[in-house]
Motif scaffolding. Structure first.
Motif, mmCIF file in Angstrom:
data_model
loop_
_atom_site.group_PDB
_atom_site.id
_atom_site.type_symbol
_atom_site.label_atom_id
_atom_site.label_comp_id
_atom_site.label_asym_id
_atom_site.label_seq_id
_atom_site.Cartn_x
_atom_site.Cartn_y
_atom_site.Cartn_z
ATOM 1 N N LEU A 136 -35.058 69.770 -17.181
ATOM 2 C CA LEU A 136 -34.631 68.556 -17.865
ATOM 3 C C LEU A 136 -33.510 68.808 -18.865
ATOM 4 O O LEU A 136 -32.627 67.970 -19.044
ATOM 5 C CB LEU A 136 -35.820 67.904 -18.578
ATOM 6 C CG LEU A 136 -36.963 67.439 -17.671
ATOM 7 C CD1 LEU A 136 -38.118 66.903 -18.503
ATOM 8 C CD2 LEU A 136 -36.471 66.379 -16.700
ATOM 9 N N GLY A 137 -33.533 69.916 -19.541
ATOM 10 C CA GLY A 137 -32.523 70.173 -20.556
ATOM 11 C C GLY A 137 -32.799 69.412 -21.835
ATOM 12 O O GLY A 137 -33.764 68.641 -21.957
ATOM 13 N N ASP A 138 -31.922 69.607 -22.824
ATOM 14 C CA ASP A 138 -32.115 69.005 -24.145
ATOM 15 C C ASP A 138 -31.538 67.604 -24.254
ATOM 16 O O ASP A 138 -31.803 66.902 -25.234
ATOM 17 C CB ASP A 138 -31.462 69.888 -25.224
ATOM 18 C CG ASP A 138 -32.104 71.269 -25.300
ATOM 19 O OD1 ASP A 138 -33.315 71.369 -24.993
ATOM 20 O OD2 ASP A 138 -31.396 72.234 -25.640
ATOM 21 N N ALA A 139 -30.753 67.185 -23.272
ATOM 22 C CA ALA A 139 -30.034 65.919 -23.411
ATOM 23 C C ALA A 139 -30.759 64.749 -22.774
ATOM 24 O O ALA A 139 -30.223 63.643 -22.733
ATOM 25 C CB ALA A 139 -28.636 66.043 -22.802
ATOM 26 N N VAL A 140 -31.971 64.963 -22.263
ATOM 27 C CA VAL A 140 -32.669 63.886 -21.567
ATOM 28 C C VAL A 140 -34.088 63.729 -22.088
ATOM 29 O O VAL A 140 -34.676 64.653 -22.648
ATOM 30 C CB VAL A 140 -32.703 64.138 -20.042
ATOM 31 C CG1 VAL A 140 -31.302 64.247 -19.477
ATOM 32 C CG2 VAL A 140 -33.507 65.387 -19.722
ATOM 33 N N GLU A 141 -34.619 62.541 -21.894
ATOM 34 C CA GLU A 141 -35.988 62.231 -22.288
ATOM 35 C C GLU A 141 -36.691 61.563 -21.108
ATOM 36 O O GLU A 141 -36.266 60.504 -20.647
ATOM 37 C CB GLU A 141 -35.981 61.281 -23.491
ATOM 38 C CG GLU A 141 -37.364 60.837 -23.938
ATOM 39 C CD GLU A 141 -37.290 59.834 -25.076
ATOM 40 O OE1 GLU A 141 -38.351 59.301 -25.452
ATOM 41 O OE2 GLU A 141 -36.167 59.580 -25.567
ATOM 42 N N PRO A 142 -37.739 62.193 -20.567
ATOM 43 C CA PRO A 142 -38.442 61.595 -19.427
ATOM 44 C C PRO A 142 -39.317 60.434 -19.870
ATOM 45 O O PRO A 142 -39.806 60.392 -21.003
ATOM 46 C CB PRO A 142 -39.280 62.741 -18.883
ATOM 47 C CG PRO A 142 -39.548 63.608 -20.075
ATOM 48 C CD PRO A 142 -38.324 63.501 -20.948
ATOM 49 N N SER A 143 -39.512 59.463 -18.981
ATOM 50 C CA SER A 143 -40.431 58.361 -19.275
ATOM 51 C C SER A 143 -41.846 58.893 -19.406
ATOM 52 O O SER A 143 -42.161 60.018 -18.985
ATOM 53 C CB SER A 143 -40.357 57.316 -18.153
ATOM 54 O OG SER A 143 -40.715 57.904 -16.908
ATOM 55 N N GLY A 144 -42.718 58.079 -19.974
ATOM 56 C CA GLY A 144 -44.063 58.541 -20.301
ATOM 57 C C GLY A 144 -44.880 59.032 -19.131
ATOM 58 O O GLY A 144 -45.713 59.930 -19.274
ATOM 59 N N ASP A 145 -44.657 58.453 -17.943
ATOM 60 C CA ASP A 145 -45.450 58.847 -16.783
ATOM 61 C C ASP A 145 -44.680 59.772 -15.843
ATOM 62 O O ASP A 145 -45.117 60.027 -14.720
ATOM 63 C CB ASP A 145 -45.911 57.616 -16.010
ATOM 64 C CG ASP A 145 -44.749 56.781 -15.474
ATOM 65 O OD1 ASP A 145 -43.586 57.068 -15.835
ATOM 66 O OD2 ASP A 145 -45.013 55.836 -14.699
#
Length: 244
Positions: A136-145
């Motif tokens: 994923l890296g530091d620049a992204v945020e995955p959705s909760g699920d």
């Protein structure tokens, strides 16, 4: 009643390990040439090959054309062949019937000539997802699920899993045209024509390219992969803070 004719197979044994959905293993098959013609593989798509079908409980084909395995040698009438066979589990996990046969490419399967295939019922297990790694890296945020959905897809049989990218909008933040194909929405796409961005991969796979500076994986083998538009990662702003 045993079939008679030039091409007749008398199946002896099939030795294999537990079958996981989507995973490839090397099984060992033993089969006698009980006909009057020699068996040989003559080229990439010429001659006889070992192959298989995956069927449901009613005999309907779930996977009709399993990968071909060339014969390692000519098998004369009366001889018994013992060799490895590439066997990939079907997707998703469940109860299947495995039918192993010989095929004359572009012409016929021996079962179509009256020589029965080797058949057995197989409980196909979920694929082992314990080694999955998310890039994923530091620049992204995955959705909760995101992680839950990814694991479920790995266990269903997919070695590489990726999804949609939600880009932040604003006066300063520029939209990346290279990510337009990854807009959220839609469903599953096992033949997605673009690399999987910020993928989750089972070992030994690792990212092999980049899209808009993000790690990506371009499927290039027979290993099954899946893009799911419901898997969403969000790009953070350059400052690392989400916009309000």
């Amino acid at each position: 009643m045993q079939a008679r004719g030039p091409l007749v197979a008398r199946w002896r044994t099939l030795l294999r390990g537990p079958v996981e959905a989507g995973a490839l293993q090397q099984a060992t098959v033993e089969v006698e040439n009980a006909g009057s013609a020699a068996w040989r593989t003559r080229g990439v798509e010429d001659g006889l090959f070992l192959a298989y079908h995956w069927l449901d409980e009613r005999g309907n084909a779930i996977v009709w054309d399993g990968p071909r395995t060339a014969l390692v040698r000519t098998v004369e009438p009366g001889e018994t062949l013992r060799q490895e066979l590439g066997l990939r589990g079907p997707i998703p996990p469940g109860r299947y019937r495995l039918a192993v046969d010989l095929v004359e490419e572009h012409r016929f399967w021996l079962a179509e000539l009256g020589s029965p295939a080797y058949e057995e019922d197989v409980d196909v297990l979920p694929r082992d997802a314990s080694g999955a790694r998310a890039f994923l890296g530091d620049a992204v945020e995955p959705s909760g699920d995101w992680h839950e959905r990814v694991r479920a897809l790995h266990e269903e049989g997919y070695v590489a899993v990726g999804g949609a990218v939600e880009q932040e909008r604003g006066l300063v933040k520029r939209r990346e045209p290279a990510l337009d194909a990854y807009a959220p929405g839609g469903g599953r796409h096992p033949r997605f024509p673009h690399p999987l961005v910020c993928p989750s991969l089972l070992p030994p796979l690792e990212p092999n390219c980049e899209v808009a500076g993000l790690p990506a994986y371009a499927p290039g083998s027979d290993e099954p992969s899946m893009f799911d538009g419901r898997l969403v990662i969000r790009l953070r702003s350059r400052s690392g803070r989400r916009r309000g």
